[in-house]
Design a protein around this motif. Structure first.
Motif, PDB file in Angstrom:
ATOM      1  N   ASN A 218       0.776  -0.998   0.088  1.00 25.89           N
ATOM      2  CA  ASN A 218      -0.019  -0.029   0.159  1.00 25.89           C
ATOM      3  C   ASN A 218       0.889   1.244   0.149  1.00 25.89           C
ATOM      4  O   ASN A 218       1.710   1.488   1.022  1.00 25.89           O
ATOM      5  CB  ASN A 218      -1.055  -0.060   1.226  1.00 25.89           C
ATOM      6  N   MET A 219       0.824   2.000  -1.063  1.00 25.35           N
ATOM      7  CA  MET A 219       1.634   3.167  -1.122  1.00 25.35           C
ATOM      8  C   MET A 219       1.538   4.056  -0.314  1.00 25.35           C
ATOM      9  O   MET A 219       2.261   5.106   0.276  1.00 25.35           O
ATOM     10  CB  MET A 219       1.519   3.837  -2.727  1.00 25.35           C
ATOM     11  N   ALA A 220       0.149   4.173   0.252  1.00 25.33           N
ATOM     12  CA  ALA A 220      -0.180   5.349   1.157  1.00 25.33           C
ATOM     13  C   ALA A 220       0.323   4.922   2.605  1.00 25.33           C
ATOM     14  O   ALA A 220       0.151   5.932   3.433  1.00 25.33           O
ATOM     15  CB  ALA A 220      -1.727   5.530   1.183  1.00 25.33           C
ATOM     16  N   ALA A 221       0.534   3.642   2.993  1.00 29.57           N
ATOM     17  CA  ALA A 221       1.013   3.308   4.327  1.00 29.57           C
ATOM     18  C   ALA A 221       2.643   3.556   4.440  1.00 29.57           C
ATOM     19  O   ALA A 221       2.961   2.942   5.638  1.00 29.57           O
ATOM     20  CB  ALA A 221       0.535   1.959   4.396  1.00 29.57           C
ATOM     21  N   ILE A 222       3.354   3.772   3.379  1.00 29.60           N
ATOM     22  CA  ILE A 222       4.786   3.784   3.532  1.00 29.60           C
ATOM     23  C   ILE A 222       5.260   5.260   3.680  1.00 29.60           C
ATOM     24  O   ILE A 222       4.896   5.980   2.802  1.00 29.60           O
ATOM     25  CB  ILE A 222       5.408   2.949   2.373  1.00 29.60           C
ATOM     26  N   PRO A 223       6.372   5.497   4.672  1.00 34.22           N
ATOM     27  CA  PRO A 223       6.788   6.926   4.786  1.00 34.22           C
ATOM     28  C   PRO A 223       7.457   7.165   3.193  1.00 34.22           C
ATOM     29  O   PRO A 223       8.104   6.037   2.907  1.00 34.22           O
ATOM     30  CB  PRO A 223       7.725   6.878   5.769  1.00 34.22           C
ATOM     31  N   ALA A 460      -5.920  14.545  14.857  1.00 38.23           N
ATOM     32  CA  ALA A 460      -5.790  13.539  16.075  1.00 38.23           C
ATOM     33  C   ALA A 460      -5.860  12.148  15.521  1.00 38.23           C
ATOM     34  O   ALA A 460      -5.293  11.078  15.917  1.00 38.23           O
ATOM     35  CB  ALA A 460      -6.817  13.892  16.993  1.00 38.23           C
ATOM     36  N   LEU A 461      -6.919  11.818  14.776  1.00 34.12           N
ATOM     37  CA  LEU A 461      -7.067  10.601  14.111  1.00 34.12           C
ATOM     38  C   LEU A 461      -5.877  10.130  13.147  1.00 34.12           C
ATOM     39  O   LEU A 461      -5.692   8.739  13.238  1.00 34.12           O
ATOM     40  CB  LEU A 461      -8.574  10.487  13.208  1.00 34.12           C
ATOM     41  N   SER A 462      -5.297  11.035  12.464  1.00 35.37           N
ATOM     42  CA  SER A 462      -4.203  10.586  11.479  1.00 35.37           C
ATOM     43  C   SER A 462      -3.018  10.344  12.528  1.00 35.37           C
ATOM     44  O   SER A 462      -2.342   9.157  12.178  1.00 35.37           O
ATOM     45  CB  SER A 462      -3.667  11.865  10.625  1.00 35.37           C
ATOM     46  N   LEU A 463      -2.852  11.030  13.576  1.00 33.02           N
ATOM     47  CA  LEU A 463      -1.691  10.372  14.656  1.00 33.02           C
ATOM     48  C   LEU A 463      -2.014   9.226  15.164  1.00 33.02           C
ATOM     49  O   LEU A 463      -1.179   8.247  15.325  1.00 33.02           O
ATOM     50  CB  LEU A 463      -1.602  11.506  15.571  1.00 33.02           C
ATOM     51  N   GLU A 464      -3.191   8.975  15.327  1.00 32.09           N
ATOM     52  CA  GLU A 464      -3.781   7.663  15.825  1.00 32.09           C
ATOM     53  C   GLU A 464      -3.423   6.580  15.070  1.00 32.09           C
ATOM     54  O   GLU A 464      -3.010   5.544  15.195  1.00 32.09           O
ATOM     55  CB  GLU A 464      -5.018   7.834  16.672  1.00 32.09           C
ATOM     56  N   ALA A 465      -3.822   6.824  13.646  1.00 34.96           N
ATOM     57  CA  ALA A 465      -3.488   5.845  12.811  1.00 34.96           C
ATOM     58  C   ALA A 465      -2.142   5.359  12.419  1.00 34.96           C
ATOM     59  O   ALA A 465      -2.069   4.166  12.108  1.00 34.96           O
ATOM     60  CB  ALA A 465      -4.265   6.202  11.373  1.00 34.96           C
ATOM     61  N   THR A 466      -1.329   6.451  12.525  1.00 30.48           N
ATOM     62  CA  THR A 466       0.024   6.306  12.525  1.00 30.48           C
ATOM     63  C   THR A 466       0.928   6.035  13.791  1.00 30.48           C
ATOM     64  O   THR A 466       2.149   6.110  13.810  1.00 30.48           O
ATOM     65  CB  THR A 466       0.640   7.550  11.747  1.00 30.48           C
ATOM     66  N   LYS A 467       0.122   5.584  14.708  1.00 29.34           N
ATOM     67  CA  LYS A 467       0.457   5.149  15.995  1.00 29.34           C
ATOM     68  C   LYS A 467       1.434   6.261  16.610  1.00 29.34           C
ATOM     69  O   LYS A 467       2.684   6.053  17.285  1.00 29.34           O
ATOM     70  CB  LYS A 467       1.687   4.040  15.983  1.00 29.34           C
ATOM     71  N   LYS A 472       5.130  10.221   9.583  1.00 29.37           N
ATOM     72  CA  LYS A 472       3.951   9.427   8.948  1.00 29.37           C
ATOM     73  C   LYS A 472       2.683  10.227   8.717  1.00 29.37           C
ATOM     74  O   LYS A 472       2.159  10.222   7.525  1.00 29.37           O
ATOM     75  CB  LYS A 472       3.924   7.982   9.058  1.00 29.37           C
ATOM     76  N   ALA A 473       2.290  10.623   9.729  1.00 23.92           N
ATOM     77  CA  ALA A 473       1.121  11.572   9.793  1.00 23.92           C
ATOM     78  C   ALA A 473       1.183  12.646   8.885  1.00 23.92           C
ATOM     79  O   ALA A 473       0.135  13.190   8.193  1.00 23.92           O
ATOM     80  CB  ALA A 473       0.541  12.166  11.443  1.00 23.92           C
ATOM     81  N   ALA A 474       2.333  13.549   8.898  1.00 26.62           N
ATOM     82  CA  ALA A 474       2.518  14.632   8.032  1.00 26.62           C
ATOM     83  C   ALA A 474       2.389  14.108   6.430  1.00 26.62           C
ATOM     84  O   ALA A 474       1.728  14.882   5.721  1.00 26.62           O
ATOM     85  CB  ALA A 474       3.690  15.254   8.219  1.00 26.62           C
ATOM     86  N   HIS A 475       2.808  13.083   6.435  1.00 25.30           N
ATOM     87  CA  HIS A 475       2.671  12.532   4.874  1.00 25.30           C
ATOM     88  C   HIS A 475       1.540  12.247   4.629  1.00 25.30           C
ATOM     89  O   HIS A 475       0.997  12.443   3.411  1.00 25.30           O
ATOM     90  CB  HIS A 475       3.773  11.215   4.693  1.00 25.30           C
ATOM     91  N   LEU A 476       0.773  11.529   5.376  1.00 22.11           N
ATOM     92  CA  LEU A 476      -0.589  11.205   5.235  1.00 22.11           C
ATOM     93  C   LEU A 476      -1.473  12.346   4.914  1.00 22.11           C
ATOM     94  O   LEU A 476      -2.343  12.474   4.168  1.00 22.11           O
ATOM     95  CB  LEU A 476      -1.115  10.325   6.361  1.00 22.11           C
ATOM     96  N   LEU A 477      -1.185  13.240   5.900  1.00 24.13           N
ATOM     97  CA  LEU A 477      -2.178  14.502   5.553  1.00 24.13           C
ATOM     98  C   LEU A 477      -1.575  15.796   4.505  1.00 24.13           C
ATOM     99  O   LEU A 477      -2.390  16.399   4.019  1.00 24.13           O
ATOM    100  CB  LEU A 477      -1.993  15.546   6.937  1.00 24.13           C
ATOM    101  N   GLY A 478      -0.457  15.351   3.918  1.00 20.80           N
ATOM    102  CA  GLY A 478       0.080  16.248   3.041  1.00 20.80           C
ATOM    103  C   GLY A 478       0.621  17.580   3.422  1.00 20.80           C
ATOM    104  O   GLY A 478       0.668  18.589   2.856  1.00 20.80           O
TER     105      GLY A 478
END
Length: 500
Positions: A218-223, A460-467, A472-478
């Motif tokens: 999953n490309m979205a799950a890798i830093p 908050a939920l993005s940080l929770e999802a990335t433990k 990783k959270a910054a990448h997820l959020l863009g």
């Protein structure tokens, strides 16, 4: 032209004066349904063909063995033999003879087995007569092709990865069957929850690479700073922390299939390296110098609109065309609501096998499910069925339970921007807000307050999802990492690392 029934009787049908002149080709039809034999005789007769029909596989085999016919149309289920089992025998004695399979057993397995055993085309019942005539013309005008050696396809229909008999699913089955013995790159698109990985697995499990590994990433799950190492591997000492050689996903998938999920989230630098692999069919590890031959089939998937991302400069256009060799669009569940009863029965059987109580839905409950919009698609339906089996004591679930469950389910964020998703929730909230303050609106500042209410749970939920991993959270959020840190402080968000 004659309609030879199973009992040997003959009927004559004359073509219209306005129809094409017969070209001397004879079509052999085997189907135990007299009505279908009659309809096909008339349609193909009007198209200018001679037609001989029978209700048994034995008669068809006799005709083929005697050298009769230029094309065969056969049903699967007949009283004396399965039509699919007859195909290899026909191909052995008449390898050039085209065979069209038609069946009411509209599953992926039927399409795959028909194609694998040498059928020219598979048509699910009911079919369009115009389409059938066009397929016949195409079959008779296409040069003979070699038949692939039969593979091992499990006859267990209970384990099928894809469920549904709607027209949309039938087209997907036919496409998958055609791709089965190729290495063509496939791009699967569709909303979240439509089953993109299931389609990728079906391509692998029923394809010629089935003996090799299936590797999903999953490309979205890798830093983003690790994605090239994740895909291509790295040499010892290639970067800080690389104390040993790392095996990448391309190497893990050697001889099999590499499924690149959420390809739209791949960063630009990794896109460039992937493009080179697709162009040159080789890659190098991070820190490596020796080119490694890529022996994988690439299947990519995304819920994003890649054409929009190309316009925004977020996705390479040349990579898109390399990946989009064969596009497969998975329909959302709301576009194939007729499949819902079969899906529900499938999920109920699964949870019963897992030890939960056996359940059933009454007619009204099933009708209510078919009217729902399903923003979360098949995944949402499966979750609902599991709740029904686990939480309710009655053996037969009624519509009242379904209404209560659907009313209590939070809206799903839909990749297609459906009004059932986040935007619909915000709109309803604001309508209620303005209705409550219709007499006197509160002080200014509503825009900032609404953004803050959305922003805080999102981060908050993005940080929770990335433990709690802020990179990783910054990448997820863009977001830039420093920007994320600033917002965490401003919004007073507690970060707990390592806890999901």
């Amino acid at each position: 032209m004659s309609d030879v029934t199973g009992d040997g009787r003959t009927a004559t049908v004359s073509p219209s004066l306005h129809d094409p002149a017969p070209d001397g080709r004879t079509i052999l039809i085997a189907d135990d349904d007299r009505a279908i034999r009659t309809v096909l005789t008339q349609a193909l007769g009007r198209a200018g063909y001679e037609v001989r029909t029978t209700g048994t596989a034995a008669t068809l085999w006799t005709w083929v063995s005697d050298g009769a016919g230029d094309l065969v149309i056969t049903d699967v289920v007949m009283p004396d033999e399965n039509g699919l089992d007859l195909i290899p025998r026909i191909k052995k004695v008449r390898p050039e003879l085209r065979i069209i399979v038609m069946s009411a057993q509209n599953t992926l397995l039927t399409a795959v087995k028909a194609t694998e055993r040498g059928a020219f085309e598979y048509l699910p019942k009911p079919f369009d007569l115009t389409e059938l005539v066009n397929v016949v013309r195409r079959a008779l005008s296409t040069p003979a092709r070699p038949t692939a050696a039969p593979g091992v396809v499990d006859d267990d229909t209970d384990g099928l990865p894809l469920i549904g008999r709607s027209a949309a699913m039938q087209e997907i089955y036919r496409t998958l069957a055609r791709l089965m013995n190729t290495d063509l790159t496939v791009m699967i698109t569709g909303e979240s929850g439509t089953g993109k990985e299931l389609v990728a697995r079906a391509l692998h499990d029923y394809g010629k690479r089935r003996a090799g590994p299936f590797v999903a990433v999953n490309m979205a799950a890798i830093p983003r700073e690790l994605i090239e190492s994740e895909l291509f591997g790295h040499e010892k000492g290639a970067f800080t922390g690389a104390t040993t050689r790392g095996v990448g996903r391309f190497e893990q998938a050697d001889g099999g299939t590499l499924f690149l999920d959420e390809i739209g989230d791949m960063p630009p630098e990794a896109q460039t390296r992937l493009l080179r692999v697709l162009q040159e069919n080789e890659y190098t590890t991070v820190g490596g110098r020796t080119a490694i031959r890529a022996n994988v089939r690439i299947v990519a998937a995304t819920h994003r609109d890649l054409t929009q991302q190309i316009r925004q400069g977020l996705f390479r256009e040349d990579l898109f065309y390399r990946l989009n060799v064969v596009p497969i669009r998975l329909p959302p569940l709301r576009e194939r609501a007729e499949d819902i009863p079969e899906l529900v029965r499938h999920f109920l059987a699964e949870v019963a096998d897992e030890g939960l109580p056996a359940k059933a839905l009454d007619g009204a409950a099933m009708d209510r499910l078919k009217r729902h919009r399903w923003p979360g698609n098949v995944r949402e339906l499966e979750n609902l069925v599991r709740r029904l089996a686990a939480l309710y004591s009655q053996e037969t679930i009624g519509v009242e339970v379904i209404e209560a469950e659907l009313a209590s389910t939070p809206p799903v964020l839909n990749s297609a921007g459906s009004s059932e998703g986040l935007s619909g929730l915000v709109e309803r909230h604001l309508r209620e807000y303005f209705a409550a303050h219709s007499d006197a609106l509160p002080a200014a500042g509503l825009y900032d307050r609404v953004l803050r209410e959305v922003e805080r749970p999102l981060i908050a939920l993005s940080l929770e999802a990335t433990k709690g991993n802020q990179i990783k959270a910054a990448h997820l959020l863009g977001l830039n990492r420093n920007t994320l840190r600033k917002k965490i402080r401003e919004l007073d968000i507690q970060v707990i690392r390592g806890v999901r």
